[in-house]
Write an enzyme that holds these catalytic residues in place. Structure first.
Site, PDB file in Angstrom:
ATOM      1  CB  ALA A  85       1.236  -0.004   5.848  1.00 29.65           C
ATOM      2  N   PRO A 123       0.903  -1.338  -0.406  1.00 30.45           N
ATOM      3  CG  PRO A 123      -0.559  -1.317   1.243  1.00 30.45           C
ATOM      4  CD  PRO A 123       0.230  -2.003   1.053  1.00 30.45           C
ATOM      5  CG  ASN A 124      -0.347   3.644   1.019  1.00 25.28           C
ATOM      6  OD1 ASN A 124      -0.768   4.699   0.715  1.00 25.28           O
ATOM      7  ND2 ASN A 124      -0.337   3.632   2.393  1.00 25.28           N
ATOM      8  CD  GLU A 178      10.879  -7.656   5.525  1.00 29.12           C
ATOM      9  OE1 GLU A 178      11.037  -8.636   6.256  1.00 29.12           O
ATOM     10  OE2 GLU A 178      10.567  -6.610   6.355  1.00 29.12           O
ATOM     11  CG  ASN A 202       8.723  -1.679   0.218  1.00 27.76           C
ATOM     12  OD1 ASN A 202       8.173  -1.918   1.518  1.00 27.76           O
ATOM     13  ND2 ASN A 202       9.228  -0.252   0.450  1.00 27.76           N
ATOM     14  CG  HIS A 261      11.599  -2.393   5.295  1.00 27.84           C
ATOM     15  ND1 HIS A 261      10.186  -1.553   4.928  1.00 27.84           N
ATOM     16  CD2 HIS A 261      11.631  -3.175   5.484  1.00 27.84           C
ATOM     17  CE1 HIS A 261       9.429  -3.302   4.911  1.00 27.84           C
ATOM     18  NE2 HIS A 261      10.548  -4.461   5.658  1.00 27.84           N
ATOM     19  CB  ILE A 262      12.710   2.819   0.611  1.00 22.78           C
ATOM     20  CG1 ILE A 262      11.926   2.433  -0.129  1.00 22.78           C
ATOM     21  CG2 ILE A 262      13.327   4.241   0.614  1.00 22.78           C
ATOM     22  CD1 ILE A 262      10.245   2.901  -0.930  1.00 22.78           C
ATOM     23  CB  SER A 263      12.363   4.191   5.651  1.00 22.74           C
ATOM     24  OG  SER A 263      11.135   3.590   6.172  1.00 22.74           O
ATOM     25  NE  ARG A 304       9.941   6.269   9.173  1.00 21.99           N
ATOM     26  CZ  ARG A 304       9.095   5.794   7.768  1.00 21.99           C
ATOM     27  NH1 ARG A 304       9.045   5.130   7.390  1.00 21.99           N
ATOM     28  NH2 ARG A 304       7.407   6.642   7.542  1.00 21.99           N
ATOM     29  CE1 TYR A 359       9.268   4.813   2.983  1.00 21.13           C
ATOM     30  CE2 TYR A 359       7.300   6.869   3.263  1.00 21.13           C
ATOM     31  CZ  TYR A 359       7.108   5.442   3.537  1.00 21.13           C
ATOM     32  OH  TYR A 359       6.978   4.931   4.697  1.00 21.13           O
ATOM     33  NE  ARG A 387       6.692   4.403   9.759  1.00 22.78           N
ATOM     34  CZ  ARG A 387       5.749   4.011   9.366  1.00 22.78           C
ATOM     35  NH1 ARG A 387       5.149   3.227   8.091  1.00 22.78           N
ATOM     36  NH2 ARG A 387       4.458   5.418   9.365  1.00 22.78           N
ATOM     37  NE  ARG A 408       4.312   6.276   1.366  1.00 21.85           N
ATOM     38  CZ  ARG A 408       4.274   5.204   2.266  1.00 21.85           C
ATOM     39  NH1 ARG A 408       5.165   4.421   1.037  1.00 21.85           N
ATOM     40  NH2 ARG A 408       3.700   4.734   3.266  1.00 21.85           N
ATOM     41  CG  HIS A 449       4.569  -2.287  10.205  1.00 16.74           C
ATOM     42  ND1 HIS A 449       6.143  -2.823  10.497  1.00 16.74           N
ATOM     43  CD2 HIS A 449       4.619  -1.386   9.501  1.00 16.74           C
ATOM     44  CE1 HIS A 449       7.031  -2.161   9.807  1.00 16.74           C
ATOM     45  NE2 HIS A 449       6.399  -1.157   9.055  1.00 16.74           N
ATOM     46  CG  ASP A 467      -0.041 -17.976   7.667  1.00 14.08           C
ATOM     47  OD1 ASP A 467       0.713 -17.647   8.405  1.00 14.08           O
ATOM     48  OD2 ASP A 467      -1.444 -17.834   7.725  1.00 14.08           O
TER      49      ASP A 467
HETATM   50  C1  DQA Z   1       8.189   0.882   4.363  1.00 15.10           C
HETATM   51  C2  DQA Z   1       7.852   1.051   5.959  1.00 15.10           C
HETATM   52  C3  DQA Z   1       7.046   0.898   5.883  1.00 15.10           C
HETATM   53  O1  DQA Z   1       6.496   1.086   7.068  1.00 15.10           O
HETATM   54  C4  DQA Z   1       5.930   1.553   5.847  1.00 15.10           C
HETATM   55  O2  DQA Z   1       4.594   1.232   6.379  1.00 15.10           O
HETATM   56  C5  DQA Z   1       5.578   1.396   4.005  1.00 15.10           C
HETATM   57  C6  DQA Z   1       6.565   1.513   4.050  1.00 15.10           C
HETATM   58  C7  DQA Z   1       9.219   0.924   3.728  1.00 15.10           C
HETATM   59  O3  DQA Z   1       9.793   0.938   2.495  1.00 15.10           O
HETATM   60  O4  DQA Z   1      10.592   1.858   4.319  1.00 15.10           O
HETATM   61  O5  DQA Z   1       5.116   2.321   2.941  1.00 15.10           O
HETATM   62  O6  DQA Z   1       7.901  -0.910   3.992  1.00 15.10           O
END
Ligand code: DQA
Length: 145
Positions: free
Chosen positions: A78, A11-12, A99, A75, A101-103, A108, A24, A112, A19, A81, A88
């Site tokens: 959200a 998502p997002n 896996e 990635n 994560h950009i951040s 944080r 990011y 997270r 964003r 978490h 599963d």
């Molecule tokens: C994220 C980190 C997550 O906590 C967050 O909800 C995201 C992006 C990252 O790429 O840093 O949407 O996965």
């Protein structure tokens, strides 16, 4: 044997580049797709980059990857978490899972810091910006030969 890597985004992440760019960055998911496709080409790997705001769609793509992908880079955003369903689904996949994560999620908010997906992931990248996807692709190239 398939040589396709699924790069799944939760998502997002469709808004990547627009964003919260201070967190990011300014690069878009299309930029990520282009960079990963170029790295994949060097290693003889094809890339299928997908994004959805819907948990069930991510689960369905993971099921599809069981037949069509040699590895998954994910990635989950959200869903990282919150989603036992994504965990599963990943547990049904037999190839390597990375896996991304950009951040740097551990710097944080505390919510997270926990990842359901890390229970399955063979490697985890956090805090490399969008370059994390490229590094994950290089690793896929190395381990898949
Ligand atoms: C994220 C980190 C997550 O906590 C967050 O909800 C995201 C992006 C990252 O790429 O840093 O949407 O996965």
């Amino acid at each position: 044997m398939t040589r396709t890597i699924y790069i799944l985004n939760g998502p997002n992440l469709n808004l990547l580049g627009k964003r919260e760019p201070e967190i990011y960055g300014h690069e878009t998911l299309d930029d990520v797709a282009a960079a990963c496709a170029a790295i994949g080409a060097e290693a003889g790997l094809e890339v299928r980059l997908l994004q959805s705001n819907w948990e069930g769609q991510i689960v369905d793509w993971i099921h599809e990857a069981r037949e069509k992908a040699a590895g998954i880079i994910i990635n989950p955003a959200a869903l990282t978490h919150t989603s036992v369903a994504v965990l599963d689904a990943l547990n049904t996949f037999e190839g390597p899972v990375i896996e991304v994560h950009i951040s740097q999620v551990h710097k944080r908010e505390p919510f997270r810091h926990h990842s359901y997906v890390s229970k399955r992931a063979d490697a985890v990248m956090a805090g490399f910006g969008v370059q994390g996807y490229a590094l994950a692709m290089r690793h896929m190239g190395a381990i898949l030969g």
